[in-house]
Motif scaffolding. Structure first.
Motif, PDB file in Angstrom:
ATOM      1  N   LEU A  73      -1.270   5.958  11.545  1.00  0.00           N
ATOM      2  CA  LEU A  73      -0.277   6.990  11.286  1.00  0.00           C
ATOM      3  C   LEU A  73       0.825   6.923  12.328  1.00  0.00           C
ATOM      4  CD1 LEU A  73      -2.661  10.034  10.616  1.00  0.00           C
ATOM      5  CD2 LEU A  73      -1.757   8.378   8.954  1.00  0.00           C
ATOM      6  N   ASN A  74       2.070   7.098  11.875  1.00  0.00           N
ATOM      7  CA  ASN A  74       3.167   7.221  12.838  1.00  0.00           C
ATOM      8  C   ASN A  74       3.135   8.582  13.518  1.00  0.00           C
ATOM      9  OD1 ASN A  74       4.574   4.681  12.530  1.00  0.00           O
ATOM     10  ND2 ASN A  74       5.138   5.365  10.483  1.00  0.00           N
TER      11      ASN A  74
ATOM     12  N   PRO B 243      -2.337  14.132   2.846  1.00  0.00           N
ATOM     13  CA  PRO B 243      -2.454  12.675   3.069  1.00  0.00           C
ATOM     14  C   PRO B 243      -1.319  11.884   2.441  1.00  0.00           C
ATOM     15  CG  PRO B 243      -4.582  13.606   2.514  1.00  0.00           C
ATOM     16  CD  PRO B 243      -3.589  14.711   2.312  1.00  0.00           C
ATOM     17  N   GLN B 244      -0.789  12.343   1.301  1.00  0.00           N
ATOM     18  CA  GLN B 244       0.282  11.586   0.642  1.00  0.00           C
ATOM     19  C   GLN B 244       1.625  11.759   1.338  1.00  0.00           C
ATOM     20  OE1 GLN B 244      -0.341   9.465  -1.775  1.00  0.00           O
ATOM     21  NE2 GLN B 244      -2.507  10.042  -1.832  1.00  0.00           N
ATOM     22  N   GLN B 245       1.734  12.749   2.231  1.00  0.00           N
ATOM     23  CA  GLN B 245       3.020  12.993   2.899  1.00  0.00           C
ATOM     24  C   GLN B 245       3.076  12.426   4.323  1.00  0.00           C
ATOM     25  OE1 GLN B 245       1.505  15.923   1.195  1.00  0.00           O
ATOM     26  NE2 GLN B 245       2.615  14.985  -0.514  1.00  0.00           N
ATOM     27  N   VAL B 246       1.989  11.984   4.860  1.00  0.00           N
ATOM     28  CA  VAL B 246       2.016  11.500   6.242  1.00  0.00           C
ATOM     29  C   VAL B 246       2.755  10.166   6.323  1.00  0.00           C
ATOM     30  CG1 VAL B 246      -0.089  12.667   6.966  1.00  0.00           C
ATOM     31  CG2 VAL B 246      -0.215  10.368   6.008  1.00  0.00           C
ATOM     32  N   SER B 247       3.360   9.930   7.465  1.00  0.00           N
ATOM     33  CA  SER B 247       4.075   8.678   7.717  1.00  0.00           C
ATOM     34  C   SER B 247       3.082   7.639   8.234  1.00  0.00           C
ATOM     35  CB  SER B 247       5.183   8.910   8.744  1.00  0.00           C
ATOM     36  OG  SER B 247       5.792   7.689   9.096  1.00  0.00           O
TER      37      SER B 247
ATOM     38  N   THR C  68       0.833  -1.215   0.000  1.00  0.00           N
ATOM     39  CA  THR C  68       0.000   0.000   0.000  1.00  0.00           C
ATOM     40  C   THR C  68       0.859   1.254   0.000  1.00  0.00           C
ATOM     41  OG1 THR C  68      -0.069  -0.016   2.423  1.00  0.00           O
ATOM     42  CG2 THR C  68      -1.854  -1.148   1.274  1.00  0.00           C
ATOM     43  N   LEU C  69       2.134   1.106  -0.336  1.00  0.00           N
ATOM     44  CA  LEU C  69       3.065   2.216  -0.157  1.00  0.00           C
ATOM     45  C   LEU C  69       2.699   3.449  -0.972  1.00  0.00           C
ATOM     46  CD1 LEU C  69       6.453   0.268  -0.088  1.00  0.00           C
ATOM     47  CD2 LEU C  69       5.149   1.178   1.831  1.00  0.00           C
TER      48      LEU C  69
END
Length: 406
Positions: free
Chosen positions: A399-400, A385-389, A16-17
């Motif tokens: 989420l981290n 959303p695309q930048q969250v860890s 899902t990366l």
């Protein structure tokens, strides 16, 4: 099926990366995996049946011929796990079948009934208020996961169990290790034993405490002393509740906040219509479904699921998250609709193993989101959303971190 043929099967869990936190699969994966029951290959190299449709998942999870006992030969593990000692297996009732499972679960059922959860809502509210104050003191900016999403359910479950929250670093680090699919069997065994040793000390210490009103104290007094429950069984039950009680809800709070912040008006609408928060929570549970790798089961008898014959001894993965986006049950299932009636979702599983703590999880998520909406009307995420860890290799997705400002 030969080993050579198995290598040609699509891998599950799928990567899902590149999808971001809200898309479960890309189009190619969806074409190969979603729909009729299909054959996949697990990371252990073992083939299994993947079940993704809502009706099929329900059929598997309520079928008495499918076992949840991962100690059975041929059980479809999504990662290598070490053999469990006899004491290490005790009390983990989500991995048990039949009467053994029912006997232990019955001892906890009343604790998590809706009427009892309502009694502790003031405690949840107090915990949320304290975490909101900590968030305000930490920023802006601040990490919402570290300061708010993780502490709220951790403090609540510690209070209910009678586990000192001051030890949260110890058990949170080990809990995440146990849930990470990359964890080696050796580290898994070591951290699981450390958690059991920690809880064993707590349980033994409660033997002489006749006045405690936490869950561990009550179970020691009412079940262990009376011979209905062994110390090892209570340790296993406490371990299960401690890990599941904060990891799933913490990840739901973090992901839900990020999703709500994608459109600024969502939190404003929640402030204006707090009575709709319960329905909103159901749609969040459906859409986000943090247990994304699915629930593994082993067929003990021949069965037919979704028109597919499954033989005794074959493994099945029932994917809750994909069932919750079944277009045959939910209109436009890939869309988040806060006004949807989503009560048919399977985020808590189905059948005899359906999550016992779901009333508590619902209350925590509802009160936490209402608290955020009221206290931080200008809250916004500092990353898209695309930048969250994200926790892509965890059994419980989340989420981290979530940098926010206001």
């Amino acid at each position: 099926m030969t080993a050579t043929a198995a290598t040609d099967l699509p891998l599950w869990p799928a990567s899902t990366l590149d999808h971001g936190p809200f898309a479960l699969l890309d189009e190619e994966q969806r074409h190969r995996l979603v729909g009729p029951v299909t054959r996949v290959r697990l990371p252990t190299g073992v083939p299994a049946w993947l079940v993704t449709r809502h009706a099929d998942v329900r059929q598997v999870l309520r079928h008495p011929g499918f076992s949840a006992d991962l100690e059975r030969p041929g059980f479809p593990l999504v990662r290598p796990l070490p053999p469990q000692s006899e004491s290490g297996r005790q009390g983990a009732f989500i991995r048990m079948d039949g009467e053994e499972h029912s006997r232990l679960r019955r001892m906890l059922t009343a604790e998590f009934m809706i009427k009892n959860v309502r009694r502790i809502e003031p405690l949840i509210q107090q915990t949320v208020d304290g975490a909101l104050a900590d968030l305000a003191a930490a920023g802006p900016p601040a990490d919402l996961v570290e300061t708010f999403a993780l502490p709220v359910p951790s403090i609540v479950i510690c209070h209910l169990l009678g586990v000192p929250y001051a030890d949260h670093d110890f058990f949170q680090v080990r809990s995440r290790t146990l849930l990470d699919r990359r964890t080696s069997p050796e580290v898994f065994r070591a951290h699981a034993q450390e958690l059991r040793d920690y809880l064993h000390e707590l349980v033994v210490a409660r033997r002489g405490d006749t006045g405690g009103d936490d869950l561990i104290s009550r179970l020691v007094r009412d079940r262990v002393v009376t011979g209905q429950l062994t110390v090892d069984e209570l340790v296993g039950m406490a371990l299960l509740l401690l890990v599941a009680g904060h990891e799933t809800t913490a990840n739901m709070i973090g992901l839900s906040t990020l999703l709500m912040l994608r459109e600024p008006g969502r939190f404003a609408a929640l402030r204006q219509s707090p009575h709709r928060a319960a329905d909103l929570v159901e749609e969040l549970l459906r859409y986000l479904s943090v247990v994304r790798t699915g629930l593994p089961r082993l067929a003990l008898v021949d069965a037919e699921i979704g028109g597919q014959a499954i033989r005794a001894g074959e493994g099945v993965i029932a994917v809750l998250s994909l069932a919750n986006r079944d277009p045959g049950v939910f209109d436009d299932p890939e869309e988040f609709d806060p006004y949807r009636q989503a009560h048919q979702h399977l985020a808590f599983g189905f059948g005899v193993h359906q999550c016992i703590g779901q009333p508590l999880a619902r209350a925590e998520l509802r009160i936490a989101l209402l608290g955020l909406a009221d206290r931080f009307p200008t809250l916004r995420a500092e990353v898209g959303p695309q930048q969250v860890s994200t926790r892509d290799t965890s059994v419980v997705f989340g989420l981290n971190s979530l940098p926010v400002t206001w």
